[in-house]
Design a protein around this motif. Structure first.
Motif: not given
Length: 201
Positions: A23-39, A53-65
């Motif tokens: 979709i050439t015009d990125l002002r069109d919502p159809a060009a996007y994929v929804e990323i859902r809230p979650g961890t 070696w120590i592996l550090e992992e973290a999580s990120f809370e996506v609070e809004a779509l």
């Protein structure tokens, strides 16, 4: 399956004809994929401490779509911003971005006219942070944060790669694919993100 180089050649030809996937015009919502809230798992920093070696992992809370474009921004999509005066209209630029634009006298991306990178369905390259930010504002959005991008790429399962946990040579545009340039978007279906079907992450 055909070879990567042949697939790329065919996709470039499709881009010149008008790639129906994009979709050439990125002002069109159809060009996007929804990323859902979650961890989402982020990070993976390996730190060497006293021969271990120590592996550090973290999580990120996506609070809004939020939404990401299905493909990296292509030359055809960025070209619309150019044609509509994006580099001439201050309203799309932050104050610092507009100062940079005036000082550097930039009128298009750095490699805009380089034939190696200029096919309509190749990702736009040679874009500064300021240009990317202005384009995102023009399109009605903003740039994703690093954490948002990583959460979308890895998905809720926290994969090491967008497609899963195991590396595979030649299923994305890495050195092993042998293209030696950016590829037309979406020619590596096996590397599509498993969670959201985002391309070329």
């Amino acid at each position: 399956e055909i070879s990567v180089k042949e697939r790329h050649t065919l996709a470039v030809a499709l881009g010149r004809l008008g790639d129906p996937r994009i979709i050439t015009d990125l002002r069109d919502p159809a060009a996007y994929v929804e990323i859902r809230p979650g961890t989402y798992r982020i990070g993976d920093n390996q730190l060497r401490k006293e021969w271990s070696w120590i592996l550090e992992e973290a999580s990120f809370e996506v609070e809004a779509l939020f939404w990401l474009s299905r493909f990296p921004v292509t030359n055809s999509q960025f070209g619309l911003f150019l044609r509509e005066g994006g580099y001439r209209e201050q309203k799309w630029w932050s104050e610092a971005g507009w100062q940079w634009l005036q000082q550097e006298r930039v009128t298009e991306p750095l490699y805009w006219r380089n034939p190696k990178f200029s096919e309509p369905n190749q990702p736009v390259v040679g874009v500064s942070f300021w240009e990317a930010e202005a384009f995102a504002r023009w399109a009605g959005g903003r740039l994703p944060t690093e954490r948002e991008w990583e959460a979308a790429a890895r998905g809720p399962a926290g994969f090491d790669y967008p497609w899963g946990n195991d590396w595979e040579d030649g299923i994305c545009n890495s050195h092993e694919a042998g293209l030696g340039s950016t590829s037309a978007v979406g020619i590596f279906p096996r590397s599509r993100s498993a969670a959201f079907e985002l391309e070329d992450m």
